[in-house]
Design a protein around this motif. Structure first.
Motif, PDB file in Angstrom:
ATOM      1  N   HIS A   1       0.837  -1.197   0.000  1.00 39.79           N
ATOM      2  CA  HIS A   1       0.000   0.000   0.000  1.00 39.79           C
ATOM      3  C   HIS A   1       0.876   1.253   0.000  1.00 39.79           C
ATOM      4  O   HIS A   1       0.630   2.204  -0.757  1.00 39.79           O
TER       5      HIS A   1
ATOM      6  N   PHE B   1       2.604   1.684  -3.559  1.00 40.74           N
ATOM      7  CA  PHE B   1       1.752   2.144  -4.658  1.00 40.74           C
ATOM      8  C   PHE B   1       1.159   3.539  -4.394  1.00 40.74           C
ATOM      9  O   PHE B   1       0.739   4.216  -5.329  1.00 40.74           O
ATOM     10  N   GLN B   2       1.156   3.965  -3.159  1.00 44.95           N
ATOM     11  CA  GLN B   2       0.744   5.338  -2.867  1.00 44.95           C
ATOM     12  C   GLN B   2       1.861   6.335  -3.174  1.00 44.95           C
ATOM     13  O   GLN B   2       1.595   7.509  -3.470  1.00 44.95           O
TER      14      GLN B   2
ATOM     15  N   ASP C   1       4.590   5.633  -8.996  1.00 43.96           N
ATOM     16  CA  ASP C   1       3.771   5.252 -10.150  1.00 43.96           C
ATOM     17  C   ASP C   1       4.563   4.386 -11.125  1.00 43.96           C
ATOM     18  O   ASP C   1       4.082   4.050 -12.198  1.00 43.96           O
TER      19      ASP C   1
ATOM     20  N   MET D   1      -2.208  -4.807  -6.990  1.00 44.81           N
ATOM     21  CA  MET D   1      -2.443  -3.472  -7.535  1.00 44.81           C
ATOM     22  C   MET D   1      -3.862  -3.359  -8.098  1.00 44.81           C
ATOM     23  O   MET D   1      -4.594  -2.396  -7.799  1.00 44.81           O
TER      24      MET D   1
ATOM     25  N   ASN E   1      -6.720  -3.535  -5.516  1.00 46.62           N
ATOM     26  CA  ASN E   1      -6.821  -2.363  -4.641  1.00 46.62           C
ATOM     27  C   ASN E   1      -6.925  -1.055  -5.424  1.00 46.62           C
ATOM     28  O   ASN E   1      -6.733   0.028  -4.856  1.00 46.62           O
ATOM     29  N   ASP E   2      -7.226  -1.162  -6.722  1.00 46.86           N
ATOM     30  CA  ASP E   2      -7.514  -0.003  -7.573  1.00 46.86           C
ATOM     31  C   ASP E   2      -6.351   0.982  -7.680  1.00 46.86           C
ATOM     32  O   ASP E   2      -6.558   2.192  -7.857  1.00 46.86           O
ATOM     33  N   TYR E   3      -5.129   0.468  -7.587  1.00 44.54           N
ATOM     34  CA  TYR E   3      -3.976   1.328  -7.849  1.00 44.54           C
ATOM     35  C   TYR E   3      -3.670   1.308  -9.350  1.00 44.54           C
ATOM     36  O   TYR E   3      -4.014   0.351 -10.065  1.00 44.54           O
ATOM     37  N   LYS E   4      -2.990   2.335  -9.791  1.00 44.76           N
ATOM     38  CA  LYS E   4      -2.555   2.416 -11.178  1.00 44.76           C
ATOM     39  C   LYS E   4      -1.081   2.786 -11.188  1.00 44.76           C
ATOM     40  O   LYS E   4      -0.678   3.786 -10.600  1.00 44.76           O
ATOM     41  N   ALA E   5      -0.296   1.961 -11.856  1.00 43.57           N
ATOM     42  CA  ALA E   5       1.141   2.215 -11.952  1.00 43.57           C
ATOM     43  C   ALA E   5       1.692   1.483 -13.166  1.00 43.57           C
ATOM     44  O   ALA E   5       1.089   0.532 -13.667  1.00 43.57           O
TER      45      ALA E   5
END
Length: 642
Positions: free
Chosen positions: A558, A561-562, A565, A587, A590-594
């Motif tokens: 977490h 990814f916060q 990117d 990723m 948990n709706d991350y984008k990278a």
């Protein structure tokens, strides 16, 4: 250094050339073939003792049988060097097991004489039986099928499964049991004792052989001879219990035991057996390392000794004055003893690799608490599960590539019952010279998909010790995988006090900016090397040693990814379903984008070579990591004046 073959061997490129020689000349061919193997392996390396032990058998097989039409299957392949030399590869034999050279094992893509690819043991009988049944169905009734299997490989379950089928198949199959009481380490188990007994008991075999010899001299046709032989064999079996011979009880005609180094006897016997239809077994007795005294005396040491002086027998080792990091396997071997002295429930299990895994250290010091079960990976895992049900803490040490053979047992017997068996996977990643059959490429993917499983990988020797310590603590009640590579680690001063590692936690090695590099296991050291180089470009990636692929350190992910990117994952396993895939799944979930780049073993078979060569080829060595960072951050690279 140019190595030349002897007078007769130099004239042999293929078995058709061998068959032009007289039987009397085969003695010289054997001497020259044995010397050629010694000359080449001493200078260029490779497996040694196994092929020396079957020189006479190799020559006899290619002399009597019409290979490659007659199909010859070697078990494992350590013993197939003479076979390669006689089948068109003499001139390139010096490239054996080298990067871009010929394979150390029979390989169907390399030669039509290599009828079946082998690297793991005990496959020869089943493969040759399949070929024999196919030939029968195609009407190729004159085609011969020969499986050469060692007595060590005969301990595996699938060898017995194939024997069981062969006995009722009526297929044209000859099984040659090469009995030398060795695999890599000395053989263990009741089968070894049984083979010794039948080798020294001649009552049944001599009577049956006398019958065959008599019938061969009678003025009758072959068909009649075989019919009479069958009836007389039935009479023999009435006087000597059929159950007194394991192979006969499985409906395999048993012949032997004969001297596997008597080329004349071998040729005559194989010529006779060629004319006998149906499934049969020839038992030969050989000496691993035959013809090189030191290899005969210490067969484990000379299984694959590396480079050596063939005259003095001195094995060349690197002479370095400063203390060097130990092999991961030795860290395991010493650490399990330390832990067992603290925890009297600890036991060690290995399937025929006590030297390769270094469990031999525990076997020597605590013989009642360390067991070599023979080449039986499935049994090793289920035995460990059985021990665990009774409160034992079991370290089951199996090479990553060989663990594939026990996958059902891991799922059914360990994971479903949630038994705290500790599975130590040695030789994880790209192992080097043995190639595709031995690379530990898939264990991350196949282990992390199993419920209840903890899957970890140490970056160095200290982490291996601490993971072993953590796995055996009474607070851990789940299956626990610890995977580590072949060869040396990075810490010369590795004997540190034990420290518990909280399961599912990683560690930040270095903070940084712009990009985060997440590594699993030993490749974290490649990242450390890459970081030094990247600093000259003005780049400072962050580096995280994740340690666990299951469960993942979600708190750390977490945070990553916060903050970043751009993410790079590095592993020494297959990219499909591996560590990098697990990170991407996190990723997405948990709706991350990278932007994520995964480095590891690509979706293709990687051949043999030194690990550093193969890691470079796959792009996850220090150079590959640095180049990936540069590519992702090319707009940020600062050009410094030289």
């Amino acid at each position: 250094m140019e190595i030349t073959a002897g007078q007769l061997l130099s004239q042999i490129e293929y078995p058709s050339d061998l068959r032009k020689l007289s039987k009397e000349q085969l003695h010289q061919v054997c001497d020259e073939l044995r010397q050629f193997i010694i000359d080449v392996v001493s200078v260029h390396g490779g497996h040694f003792g196994a092929s020396l032990g079957v020189v006479e058998l190799t020559v006899a097989l290619h002399y009597i049988f019409n290979t490659p039409y007659d199909q010859l299957v070697w078990d494992v392949g350590h013993q197939a060097y003479g076979h390669k030399i006689l089948t068109g590869r003499k001139s390139v034999f010096h490239t054996n097991r080298k990067y871009k050279g010929i394979s150390g094992f029979p390989n169907r893509g390399e030669s039509e004489y290599d009828t079946f690819g082998v690297g793991h043991s005990s496959t020869s009988i089943g493969a040759a039986l399949g070929m024999a049944i196919a030939s029968k169905n195609k009407g190729e009734l004159d085609r011969q099928h020969i499986a050469v299997i060692g007595d060590g490989a005969m301990t595996a379950g699938m060898a017995f499964e194939a024997l069981n089928h062969a006995g009722v198949s009526n297929a044209n199959l000859l099984i040659i049991l090469n009995d030398n009481c060795m695999s890599i380490d000395p053989n263990v188990g009741a089968l070894k004792e049984y083979l010794t007994d039948i080798t020294t008991s001649h009552t049944y075999n001599k009577f049956r052989d006398d019958v065959w010899n008599l019938l061969g001299k009678l003025p009758v046709g072959k068909k009649f001879t075989r019919d009479m032989a069958s009836k007389l064999e039935a009479s023999v079996k009435g006087m000597v219990s059929k159950s007194s011979n394991l192979f006969e009880s499985l409906n395999l005609r048993y012949f032997g035991a004969i001297d596997g180094h008597n080329i004349t006897k071998l040729v005559d016997t194989l010529q006779d057996l060629r004319d006998i239809p149906g499934p049969k077994l020839l038992h030969i007795v050989t000496t691993k390392g035959k013809g090189y005294a030191l290899a005969e005396k210490d067969q484990t040491k000379w299984h694959a000794p590396g480079l050596f002086d063939k005259i003095t027998g001195e094995i060349f080792k690197k002479t370095i004055d400063t203390p060097q990091p130990p092999k991961y396997q030795d860290v395991f071997g010493h650490t399990i003893i330390e832990l067992a002295e603290l925890n009297n429930t600890i036991m060690g299990i290995t399937p025929a690799m006590p030297s390769g895994s270094s469990l031999k250290l525990m076997m020597e010091k605590m013989p009642d608490r360390a067991i070599d079960v023979g080449i039986c990976e499935q049994h090793a895992v289920t035995l460990s599960a059985g021990l665990a049900t009774q409160g034992m803490t079991v370290f089951c040490n199996i090479y990553s590539s060989f663990m594939q053979r026990a996958y059902d047992q891991v799922v059914h017997d360990v994971a479903i019952q949630n038994l705290p068996v500790i599975l130590c996977l040695d030789r994880a990643g790209l192992v080097g010279d043995d190639g595709a059959t031995h690379h530990g490429a898939y264990d991350i993917s196949y282990m992390r998909s199993i419920p209840n499983m903890i899957v970890s990988a140490p970056m160095n020797e200290e982490e291996l010790r601490n993971l072993m310590y953590t796995a055996q603590l009474p607070t851990n009640r789940s299956p626990f995988v610890i995977r580590y590579p072949r060869g040396e680690g990075v810490m010369a001063d590795w004997r540190k006090p034990f420290t518990e590692i909280r399961i599912g936690t990683g560690r930040k090695i270095q903070d940084g900016r712009d990009v985060a590099i997440l590594s699993l296991g030993h490749p974290g050291n490649f990242v450390t090397e890459a970081m030094k180089e990247l600093m000259t470009d003005g780049l400072q990636p962050a580096h995280y040693d994740m340690r666990f692929v299951k469960p993942l350190d979600t708190a750390m992910l977490h945070d990553i990814f916060q903050r970043y990117d751009k993410v790079i994952t590095v592993e020494d396993g297959c990219l499909q379903g591996g560590f990098g895939s697990a990170v991407i799944e996190f990723m997405v979930d948990n709706d991350y984008k990278a932007e994520v780049k995964r480095l590891g073993i690509p979706d293709r078979l990687v051949e043999h070579g030194k690990p550093v060569e193969l890691q470079r080829e796959c792009g996850y060595d220090a150079i590959g990591i640095a180049n990936t960072v540069r590519e992702m951050l090319k707009s940020k690279i600062t050009v410094h004046a030289s």
